[in-house]
Design a protein around this motif. Structure first.
Motif, mmCIF file in Angstrom:
data_model
loop_
_atom_site.group_PDB
_atom_site.id
_atom_site.type_symbol
_atom_site.label_atom_id
_atom_site.label_comp_id
_atom_site.label_asym_id
_atom_site.label_seq_id
_atom_site.Cartn_x
_atom_site.Cartn_y
_atom_site.Cartn_z
ATOM 1 N N GLU B 214 45.686 29.312 49.007
ATOM 2 C CA GLU B 214 45.813 28.531 47.703
ATOM 3 C C GLU B 214 44.767 27.572 47.129
ATOM 4 N N ARG B 215 43.944 26.985 48.179
ATOM 5 C CA ARG B 215 42.727 26.278 47.846
ATOM 6 C C ARG B 215 41.882 27.217 47.170
ATOM 7 N N MET B 216 41.968 28.584 47.546
ATOM 8 C CA MET B 216 40.897 29.348 47.041
ATOM 9 C C MET B 216 41.048 29.730 45.541
ATOM 10 N N ILE B 217 42.443 29.792 45.436
ATOM 11 C CA ILE B 217 42.484 30.138 43.923
ATOM 12 C C ILE B 217 41.945 29.359 42.895
ATOM 13 N N GLU B 218 41.741 28.155 43.002
ATOM 14 C CA GLU B 218 41.247 26.973 42.145
ATOM 15 C C GLU B 218 39.780 27.461 41.859
ATOM 16 N N ASN B 219 39.100 27.975 42.760
ATOM 17 C CA ASN B 219 37.914 28.439 42.792
ATOM 18 C C ASN B 219 37.538 29.971 42.132
ATOM 19 N N THR B 220 38.557 30.512 42.439
ATOM 20 C CA THR B 220 38.691 31.845 42.051
ATOM 21 C C THR B 220 38.791 32.144 40.660
ATOM 22 N N VAL B 221 39.666 31.333 39.909
ATOM 23 C CA VAL B 221 39.808 31.300 38.525
ATOM 24 C C VAL B 221 39.156 30.189 37.608
ATOM 25 N N GLN B 222 38.007 29.702 38.425
ATOM 26 C CA GLN B 222 37.430 28.606 37.578
ATOM 27 C C GLN B 222 36.421 28.954 36.443
ATOM 28 N N LEU B 340 37.966 42.258 28.823
ATOM 29 C CA LEU B 340 38.271 40.795 28.869
ATOM 30 C C LEU B 340 39.449 40.441 28.900
ATOM 31 N N LYS B 341 40.248 41.228 28.380
ATOM 32 C CA LYS B 341 41.987 40.781 28.093
ATOM 33 C C LYS B 341 42.508 41.338 29.569
ATOM 34 N N LEU B 342 41.945 42.200 29.821
ATOM 35 C CA LEU B 342 42.382 42.863 31.228
ATOM 36 C C LEU B 342 42.136 41.757 32.595
ATOM 37 N N GLY B 343 40.787 41.069 32.335
ATOM 38 C CA GLY B 343 40.305 40.358 33.274
ATOM 39 C C GLY B 343 41.306 39.063 33.213
ATOM 40 N N ARG B 344 41.624 38.774 31.944
ATOM 41 C CA ARG B 344 42.402 37.537 32.009
ATOM 42 C C ARG B 344 43.881 37.834 32.578
ATOM 43 N N ASP B 345 44.543 38.885 32.195
ATOM 44 C CA ASP B 345 45.588 39.277 32.814
ATOM 45 C C ASP B 345 45.575 39.191 34.287
ATOM 46 N N LEU B 346 44.562 39.621 34.763
ATOM 47 C CA LEU B 346 44.204 39.766 36.219
ATOM 48 C C LEU B 346 44.151 38.458 36.843
ATOM 49 N N GLN B 347 43.644 37.372 36.168
ATOM 50 C CA GLN B 347 43.415 36.173 36.455
ATOM 51 C C GLN B 347 44.971 35.596 36.832
ATOM 52 N N ARG B 348 45.796 35.877 35.786
ATOM 53 C CA ARG B 348 47.346 35.468 35.893
ATOM 54 C C ARG B 348 47.989 36.002 36.938
ATOM 55 N N LEU B 349 47.525 37.437 37.048
ATOM 56 C CA LEU B 349 48.228 38.092 38.327
ATOM 57 C C LEU B 349 47.985 37.456 39.568
ATOM 58 N N VAL B 350 46.606 37.006 39.763
ATOM 59 C CA VAL B 350 46.121 36.200 40.890
ATOM 60 C C VAL B 350 47.172 34.999 41.038
ATOM 61 N N MET B 351 47.310 34.217 40.002
ATOM 62 C CA MET B 351 47.812 33.018 40.301
ATOM 63 C C MET B 351 49.350 33.234 40.533
ATOM 64 N N LYS B 352 49.848 34.129 39.705
ATOM 65 C CA LYS B 352 51.417 34.319 39.861
ATOM 66 C C LYS B 352 51.394 35.065 41.469
ATOM 67 N N ARG B 353 50.668 35.750 42.047
ATOM 68 C CA ARG B 353 50.765 36.253 43.509
ATOM 69 C C ARG B 353 50.969 35.248 44.345
ATOM 70 N N TYR B 354 50.055 34.158 44.129
ATOM 71 C CA TYR B 354 50.066 33.152 45.032
ATOM 72 C C TYR B 354 51.413 32.542 44.923
ATOM 73 N N ALA B 355 51.816 32.084 43.865
ATOM 74 C CA ALA B 355 53.084 31.681 43.569
ATOM 75 C C ALA B 355 54.138 32.283 44.404
ATOM 76 N N ARG B 356 54.197 33.546 44.270
ATOM 77 C CA ARG B 356 55.154 34.309 44.936
ATOM 78 C C ARG B 356 55.045 34.305 46.423
ATOM 79 N N ARG B 357 53.892 34.443 47.185
ATOM 80 C CA ARG B 357 53.525 33.957 48.568
ATOM 81 C C ARG B 357 54.267 32.893 48.930
ATOM 82 N N ARG B 358 54.147 32.040 48.124
ATOM 83 C CA ARG B 358 54.496 30.657 48.640
ATOM 84 C C ARG B 358 56.008 30.745 48.742
ATOM 85 N N THR B 359 56.638 31.469 47.775
ATOM 86 C CA THR B 359 58.200 31.289 48.069
ATOM 87 C C THR B 359 58.536 32.076 48.898
ATOM 88 N N VAL B 360 57.947 33.195 49.326
ATOM 89 C CA VAL B 360 58.325 34.140 50.349
ATOM 90 C C VAL B 360 58.428 33.528 51.754
#
Lengths: 451, 360
Positions: B214-222, B340-360
């Motif tokens: 989770e902490r790594m996400i911030e850096n990842t999508v900076q 670039l749009k694809l990259g933006r979607d990927l960043q969203r996917l990463v953020m969503k993915r974390y959210a999902r992990r957390r709820t599991v």
């Protein structure tokens, strides 16, 4: 409770017997007093806007010029007071002379009565002060084109000509009963007279001076010369914003039926809209919410609504502000593309927004408000007529061209005779040192100077 | 020099046979010069092949530099390395994604011995000579001081483990940054097993602290993809690169970061981004039908990075990250916007993915 109220009323009527048992003459006196106080207050507010200009220009430029920027603003206001008193006021509002459509004549070395004269609703001295403050604002706008490279002497020379002749002529055309006033030009508080005139003078100055050293690369691409204090710039906008209520609402020059409040109200809406629009557009286009652009947006909203604050509905004030905010963002880009160096964005904020505000009247002015103010008629949307729009375009074009030619003559001759710009060395050292001998921030800069 | 596979093979051989730095330097200059006139190759579909060739050449230069430096150390009376060691490359070199002018990001691991200080002194001297020699070859030093001759990056296996653990515990922005840098490390020279031991420890620590992701996400999508809301490029407004897009930080790095994060979260251990993409598909993390799209996006970023080129500064080759879209053809621009749009979607996917992990 009732007892207390009665007691309070009784006490009040004892303290203010006049108010309680006022005769008609007393009421008239009271109105004159209130109107005069209102104009005096407005004058004070507009004069205080010079503080805004000091912070705006100093904040937007580099440390090495800060003392000069601040000092020259105060000095030129001082000089302007004398010049406007001796000549400028007479050219703007003097009613004599055979060429009254083009230039006012009379009232030179203005010597006002010490009290309100018969038939006047306020003393002429307070009107003079208010008008002087406007002239000084227009002058300070022009300094935007001089910033960071003009000689101190050129400020003096230009003040003499601008405050005695150039500005007063435009003011006369629109406010002093000149030919544009006859055409019904609507410029309630000076989008054209004050802001566009100042900006056109700034444009001529910056073209004649050429860009600051380092602003443009050899290939023509611009560099960003960052101002040294963004907090100053933000505070300047607040100061100007507050002062603007003197500028616009004060231009009612009467308490009257409370119309001044409505003028303040539209002013506030346009300023807000300008700031919001500018921030959003910079965010959308360049990916960062640029603070300078947002600040310029607020000012552009204010400049634009200055002409129309008394003529438009609230929704139109918002639209005028929104468009001004977007306009200022693209205008800054455009001037950079044209390789015109505009250090404090005077051309965009006061020039482009001034043009927009003036023209906006021809589109958004309502017939009802035009009748109320008694100038011109409703604009395109309310009346379906292009007439007012045409008059507005006419005043922008003629005022702009006149100021451009007159400024070009004055500054061009000055450039040839005495020189306009400091030497390269002086510019690099900074005007604080070259023009005044001391730095505005001595502790900050003397070290680097030695090094 | 005509660029074909044979040329690369021969170049690598010449590098391997060189026994003077001056020879290496002249080979490097030849290499730069030959690529300079072959910009058109970067447009081709074969970019990933070119990327491999270019990185193999850099690897050869670096390997040979380390070998020669080791020999020089003996010649200068410092003796051979007192223990086994791993010389690591980090950053783009760690990911096999060096451009024609990447800077030095490196680290060193040596074995645990009792006389730690003495050994450390040797390796720091050794590393600083390697760094200096690579500068001779035109590789600029790392601005962020992630370099094998810095205290932080030249340590024994035990010290490395302690340090990694401390970074995991601390989980501050800086520590996370270091952890993400180490995630791209690979051993280019020396004893691989030391590195593998440290790397295994890195993964153990991560497995024990899944919240660190989770902490790594911030850096990842900076870093944002440089695409505005109107679908326009977000370009430099001022200065030398006015009108240019920052292909490194506005296009390439965001993708690298996203795939690195996904790799870390899914236990994919390879460092090359293209391989990470491949393995993430195989693991079913990314939908398979998007494989081609992601590959295409990343390959375009690689090619644009090469197109952006480099500058010759103080005898070194310094990478340029800005590229003016005017240099691109219309279909390439279209492709970039799509990516670039694809990259933006990927960043969203990463953020969503974390959210999902957390709820599991």
């Amino acid at each position: 409770m009732v007892k207390k109220t009665l007691l309070a009323l009784g006490l009040i009527s004892m303290i203010f017997p006049l108010a309680a048992y006022a005769s008609e003459a007393d009421l008239a006196n009271l109105t004159i007093g209130l109107d005069s106080l209102w104009i005096m207050l407005a004058f004070i507010l507009v004069l205080l806007m010079q503080g805004g200009f000091i912070l705006l220009e100093a904040g937007s430029t580099r440390m090495k010029n800060a003392g000069h920027v601040a000092g020259k603003t105060i000095f030129t206001v001082a000089l302007a007071a004398l010049v406007y008193w001796a000549v400028g006021y007479g050219v703007a509002f003097g009613s004599g002379g055979g060429l009254n459509a083009f230039i006012g004549w009379g009232e030179f070395f203005f010597n006002p009565a010490t009290e309100v004269l018969e038939g006047e609703s306020f003393p002429s001295a307070v009107f003079f002060l208010f008008q002087l403050a406007f002239a000084a604002i227009s002058l300070s706008i022009a300094w935007g084109g001089f910033a960071e490279r003009a000689k101190l002497g050129s400020y003096i020379v230009f003040t003499l000509f601008y405050v005695s002749f150039i500005y007063p002529v435009v003011a006369h055309w629109i406010w002093g009963g000149g030919w544009l006033a006859d055409h019904g030009a609507q410029d309630f508080a000076g989008s054209t007279v004050v802001h566009l005139s100042g900006a056109v003078a700034a444009l001529v100055a910056t073209i004649l001076l050429k860009p600051r050293i380092g602003k443009f690369n050899k290939d023509g691409s611009p560099n960003e010369i960052l101002g040294h204090n963004q907090v100053y710039t933000a505070l300047s906008v607040l100061l100007l914003w507050v002062g603007w209520f003197g500028f616009n609402a004060g231009s009612t020059v009467a308490i009257g039926d409370g119309f001044f409040a409505y003028v303040g109200f539209t002013t506030m809406l346009a300023a807000g809209a300008g700031g919001v629009a500018a921030l959003l557009i910079s965010w959308a286009v360049s990916g960062k919410a640029d603070i300078t652009t947002m600040l310029n947006g607020v000012l552009a909203g204010l400049v634009a609504i200055t002409a129309s604050c008394a003529f438009v509905d609230p929704w139109a004030a918002v639209v005028i502000g929104l468009i001004a905010g977007v306009l200022v963002f693209y205008s800054v880009k455009m001037f950079e593309k044209l390789k015109v160096d505009d250090p404090i964005y005077a051309l965009s904020v006061h020039g482009m927004a001034g043009i927009w505000g003036t023209i906006a009247n021809g589109i958004f002015a309502t017939q009802a408000l035009a009748d109320k103010v008694g100038v011109g008629q409703g604009g395109l949307i309310d009346t379906g007529s292009f007439k007012q729009l045409w008059v507005q375009i006419e005043s922008v074009v003629f005022a702009g061209v006149f100021v451009a030619i007159a400024s070009f003559i004055v500054l061009g001759i000055m450039k040839a005779v005495m020189g306009f710009r400091v030497t390269e060395e002086q510019e690099i050292v900074g005007l604080d040192l070259s023009e005044h001998g001391v730095y505005g921030y001595p502790e900050q800069l003397s070290k680097t100077e030695k090094a | 020099m005509v660029l074909d596979v044979e040329t690369f093979v021969k170049l690598k051989q010449n590098i391997h046979n060189a026994d003077q730095f001056i020879q290496l330097r002249s080979l490097r200059d030849q290499f730069q010069l030959s690529i300079q006139h072959n910009e058109q190759i970067f447009h081709k579909d074969s970019i990933s092949t070119w990327n491999v060739h270019i990185n193999e050449v850099h690897d050869a230069f670096i390997t040979r530099t380390i070998e020669l430096t080791e020999i020089r150390m003996v010649g200068e009376g410092q003796g051979p390395p007192p223990t086994a060691y791993s010389y690591l490359l980090l950053g783009s070199a760690g990911r096999h994604e060096q451009t024609m002018a990447s800077d030095q990001d490196s680290a060193l691991i040596f074995e645990n011995e009792d006389n730690l200080e003495e050994i450390k002194e040797y390796f720091k001297l050794f590393a600083s000579k390697i760094v200096a020699n690579l500068i001779e070859l035109g590789y600029p030093p790392c601005d962020g001081k992630v370099q094998s001759n810095e205290d932080l990056w030249c340590q024994s296996v035990e010290e490395w483990k302690k340090k990694l653990e401390a970074w995991y515990e601390d989980a501050s922005w800086e520590s996370i940054r270091y952890l993400l840098i180490v995630a791209d490390a690979r051993c280019i020279y020396g004893n691989d097993s030391l590195f593998l031991e440290v790397k295994a420890f890195y993964r153990e620590c991560l497995a024990a602290r899944p919240y660190i992701l989770e902490r790594m996400i911030e850096n990842t999508v900076q870093h944002k993809m440089l695409l505005g809301v109107f679908g326009q490029f977000i370009t430099d407004r001022y200065g030398e690169y006015m009108g240019s897009i920052d292909v490194k930080y506005g296009a390439y790095i965001p993708l690298v970061n996203c795939f690195r994060w996904l790799a870390l979260s899914e236990g994919v251990t390879t460092t090359s981004t293209l391989e990470r993409i491949e393995q993430l598909m195989q693991a079913g993390v990314l939908p398979e039908q998007e494989l081609i799209a992601y590959r295409d996006a990343f390959e375009q970023m690689l090619s644009l990075r090469l197109m952006a080129g480099y500058e010759y500064v103080d005898g070194m080759y310094e990478g340029v990250s800005k590229l003016n879209p005017k240099r691109l053809e219309a279909d390439e621009i279209k492709r970039l916007k799509k990516n670039l749009k694809l990259g933006r979607d990927l960043q969203r996917l990463v953020m969503k993915r974390y959210a999902r992990r957390r709820t599991v």
